[in-house]
Design a protein around this motif. Structure first.
Motif, PDB file in Angstrom:
ATOM      1  N   ALA A 175       2.958 -11.003   8.646  1.00  0.00           N
ATOM      2  CA  ALA A 175       4.185 -11.196   7.852  1.00  0.00           C
ATOM      3  C   ALA A 175       4.360 -10.158   6.751  1.00  0.00           C
ATOM      4  O   ALA A 175       5.485  -9.905   6.314  1.00  0.00           O
ATOM      5  CB  ALA A 175       4.183 -12.599   7.246  1.00  0.00           C
ATOM      6  N   ARG A 176       3.255  -9.560   6.292  1.00  0.00           N
ATOM      7  CA  ARG A 176       3.334  -8.653   5.143  1.00  0.00           C
ATOM      8  C   ARG A 176       3.177  -7.214   5.634  1.00  0.00           C
ATOM      9  O   ARG A 176       2.067  -6.709   5.792  1.00  0.00           O
ATOM     10  CB  ARG A 176       2.267  -9.016   4.110  1.00  0.00           C
ATOM     11  CG  ARG A 176       2.525 -10.380   3.467  1.00  0.00           C
ATOM     12  CD  ARG A 176       1.348 -10.873   2.652  1.00  0.00           C
ATOM     13  NE  ARG A 176       0.968  -9.944   1.596  1.00  0.00           N
ATOM     14  CZ  ARG A 176      -0.042 -10.158   0.746  1.00  0.00           C
ATOM     15  NH1 ARG A 176      -0.765 -11.278   0.862  1.00  0.00           N
ATOM     16  NH2 ARG A 176      -0.321  -9.271  -0.179  1.00  0.00           N
ATOM     17  N   ALA A 177       4.296  -6.587   5.881  1.00  0.00           N
ATOM     18  CA  ALA A 177       4.305  -5.257   6.485  1.00  0.00           C
ATOM     19  C   ALA A 177       3.470  -4.268   5.677  1.00  0.00           C
ATOM     20  O   ALA A 177       3.684  -4.096   4.481  1.00  0.00           O
ATOM     21  CB  ALA A 177       5.742  -4.753   6.594  1.00  0.00           C
ATOM     22  N   GLY A 178       2.526  -3.644   6.356  1.00  0.00           N
ATOM     23  CA  GLY A 178       1.740  -2.580   5.733  1.00  0.00           C
ATOM     24  C   GLY A 178       0.652  -3.031   4.787  1.00  0.00           C
ATOM     25  O   GLY A 178       0.056  -2.188   4.104  1.00  0.00           O
ATOM     26  N   VAL A 179       0.332  -4.328   4.763  1.00  0.00           N
ATOM     27  CA  VAL A 179      -0.642  -4.806   3.778  1.00  0.00           C
ATOM     28  C   VAL A 179      -2.036  -4.225   4.013  1.00  0.00           C
ATOM     29  O   VAL A 179      -2.839  -4.113   3.082  1.00  0.00           O
ATOM     30  CB  VAL A 179      -0.683  -6.357   3.773  1.00  0.00           C
ATOM     31  CG1 VAL A 179      -1.317  -6.904   5.044  1.00  0.00           C
ATOM     32  CG2 VAL A 179      -1.394  -6.889   2.532  1.00  0.00           C
ATOM     33  N   THR A 180      -2.351  -3.829   5.245  1.00  0.00           N
ATOM     34  CA  THR A 180      -3.685  -3.280   5.536  1.00  0.00           C
ATOM     35  C   THR A 180      -3.728  -1.754   5.485  1.00  0.00           C
ATOM     36  O   THR A 180      -4.799  -1.164   5.687  1.00  0.00           O
ATOM     37  CB  THR A 180      -4.166  -3.745   6.927  1.00  0.00           C
ATOM     38  OG1 THR A 180      -3.224  -3.302   7.926  1.00  0.00           O
ATOM     39  CG2 THR A 180      -4.295  -5.254   6.982  1.00  0.00           C
ATOM     40  N   VAL A 181      -2.607  -1.107   5.222  1.00  0.00           N
ATOM     41  CA  VAL A 181      -2.586   0.364   5.210  1.00  0.00           C
ATOM     42  C   VAL A 181      -3.564   0.961   4.189  1.00  0.00           C
ATOM     43  O   VAL A 181      -4.193   1.990   4.476  1.00  0.00           O
ATOM     44  CB  VAL A 181      -1.150   0.876   4.984  1.00  0.00           C
ATOM     45  CG1 VAL A 181      -1.132   2.376   4.707  1.00  0.00           C
ATOM     46  CG2 VAL A 181      -0.287   0.568   6.210  1.00  0.00           C
ATOM     47  N   PRO A 182      -3.746   0.369   2.988  1.00  0.00           N
ATOM     48  CA  PRO A 182      -4.738   0.947   2.062  1.00  0.00           C
ATOM     49  C   PRO A 182      -6.146   1.038   2.655  1.00  0.00           C
ATOM     50  O   PRO A 182      -6.897   1.965   2.315  1.00  0.00           O
ATOM     51  CB  PRO A 182      -4.702  -0.003   0.863  1.00  0.00           C
ATOM     52  CG  PRO A 182      -3.305  -0.557   0.877  1.00  0.00           C
ATOM     53  CD  PRO A 182      -2.972  -0.715   2.331  1.00  0.00           C
ATOM     54  N   ILE A 183      -6.507   0.110   3.541  1.00  0.00           N
ATOM     55  CA  ILE A 183      -7.814   0.191   4.202  1.00  0.00           C
ATOM     56  C   ILE A 183      -7.866   1.425   5.096  1.00  0.00           C
ATOM     57  O   ILE A 183      -8.840   2.199   5.086  1.00  0.00           O
ATOM     58  CB  ILE A 183      -8.079  -1.085   5.034  1.00  0.00           C
ATOM     59  CG1 ILE A 183      -8.078  -2.321   4.140  1.00  0.00           C
ATOM     60  CG2 ILE A 183      -9.395  -0.973   5.801  1.00  0.00           C
ATOM     61  CD1 ILE A 183      -8.093  -3.630   4.912  1.00  0.00           C
TER      62      ILE A 183
END
Length: 371
Positions: A175-183
């Motif tokens: 549901a939260r677009a791009g929430v894992t991009v910092p990883i």
């Protein structure tokens, strides 16, 4: 080589029982012993769940008591490794969430990281992600992504994949677009190919729902690459390339081209189920500059309801000089396979060049060996 379901077998249950008995000699392991008799007909993930529940039954008490037993087994039982770790890490995560205490949650994160080298904790971490995504991500970005242990760094990427195979979904990640991009930003230049491969697969997962975020992320990485970045990006964009996503294609240097395409031509109009068809085509660059091309072909399979669905297959990559011509050819089999069911009736094949589909060539898939 064992089937996937057999990776957790009766032998696995026996090894787990011996390790837990050595770590907790007073525990009544009735549920684990019963699980050895019940495991036979179950698929792999259900086997892991059965053993997880057996552990939670046989090791009652609070999270701290379970964690002590697991650490004792980890430090003292040589057989405490391999596929038995999946239900162990799942039990740790489940008990921590049931207790719903910050200290238990944080300790479970640390314990899963310490076990992931014995078998990846990527399945168990999903329970913690579903319970408190932000707290878990803070630990992953702050501690795991910079760990000196490649197994832990890979866990940071693999455990948070939106569509991790065999794993439960984490709705908050979807549901939260791009929430894992910092990883991924922290790991795309990792020294380990093992870690970078996970980053590419994670990026590819994201492309299913958020192609623009994926293309923007890949563009940032390519603006500051190392020797492995282009290869990682190509792998991470593979689904978008097959779909003909123009932004992904242009990022990899496949700009729109002016071409004359003759084909695909098929060597037969009727293909028997179990047989094959050969496609050929001629492609000429009619533009004024060299054209870098990525060439796929699409088989438009007939579905049970009579509609068609396309499946893209890789052909080749080539750069054509102005007025240069190339020939492509491929034999495509309709031999029955476990991952696809074929339905007799009208089918078609087309080319896809730099995301642009050619005309379709029709043929009939026959139910029997029709001449």
């Amino acid at each position: 080589m064992p089937f996937a379901d057999e990776l957790i077998s009766r032998h696995t249950v026996q090894s787990l029982t011996h390790a837990i008995r050595a770590a907790a000699p007073d525990a009544d392991l009735t549920a684990l012993r019963a699980a050895a008799r019940q495991i036979g007909p179950l698929p792999l993930r259900h086997r892991a769940d059965l053993l997880r529940d057996a552990l939670l039954t046989d090791l009652p008490g609070d999270y701290a008591a379970l964690a002590r037993t697991v650490r004792t087994a980890r430090d003292n039982a040589p057989q405490f490794t391999g596929w038995l770790i999946w239900p162990v890490t799942s039990a740790v995560a489940t008990r921590a969430v049931q207790e719903d205490e910050t200290a238990s949650f944080d300790d479970a994160m640390a314990l899963l990281a310490s076990l992931t080298g014995r078998l990846s904790s990527e399945f168990a971490i999903r329970t913690l992600l579903r319970h408190d995504l932000d707290r878990a991500l803070n630990t992953i970005v702050r501690d795991w992504a910079g760990s000196g242990d490649a197994d832990v760094r890979r866990l940071a990427s693999e455990g948070t994949r939106p569509y991790l195979p065999w794993a439960v979904r984490v709705p908050q990640i979807l549901a939260r677009a791009g929430v894992t991009v910092p990883i991924l930003d922290a790991l795309y230049r990792d020294e380990s190919e093992y870690v970078r491969r996970s980053v590419a697969n994670h990026l590819n997962d994201l492309s299913r729902d958020h192609p623009e975020i994926v293309v923007d992320t890949a563009r940032r990485w390519l603006s500051s690459p190392d020797t492995s970045t282009e290869r990682l990006v190509r792998h991470g964009l593979r689904t978008l390339i097959k779909r003909g996503h123009l932004g992904a294609l242009e990022l990899l240097g496949f700009a729109p081209a002016i071409l004359d395409v003759d084909g695909p031509r098929l060597d037969r109009n009727v293909v028997p189920l179990g047989g094959s068809v050969r496609l050929t085509a001629s492609i000429r660059n009619t533009g004024d500059s060299a054209a870098r091309l990525t060439i796929d072909y699409i088989v438009h399979h007939r579905k049970a309801n009579g509609t068609r669905t396309g499946k893209t297959f890789r052909l080749t990559t080539r750069t054509l000089a102005p007025n240069e011509r190339m020939e492509v050819s491929r034999e495509h089999s309709f031999r029955p396979i476990t991952t696809r069911r074929y339905y007799p009736g009208p089918h078609a094949i087309s080319l896809q060049i730099n995301g642009v589909e050619s005309n379709r060539s029709e043929f009939e898939l026959a139910p029997t060996d029709t001449p």
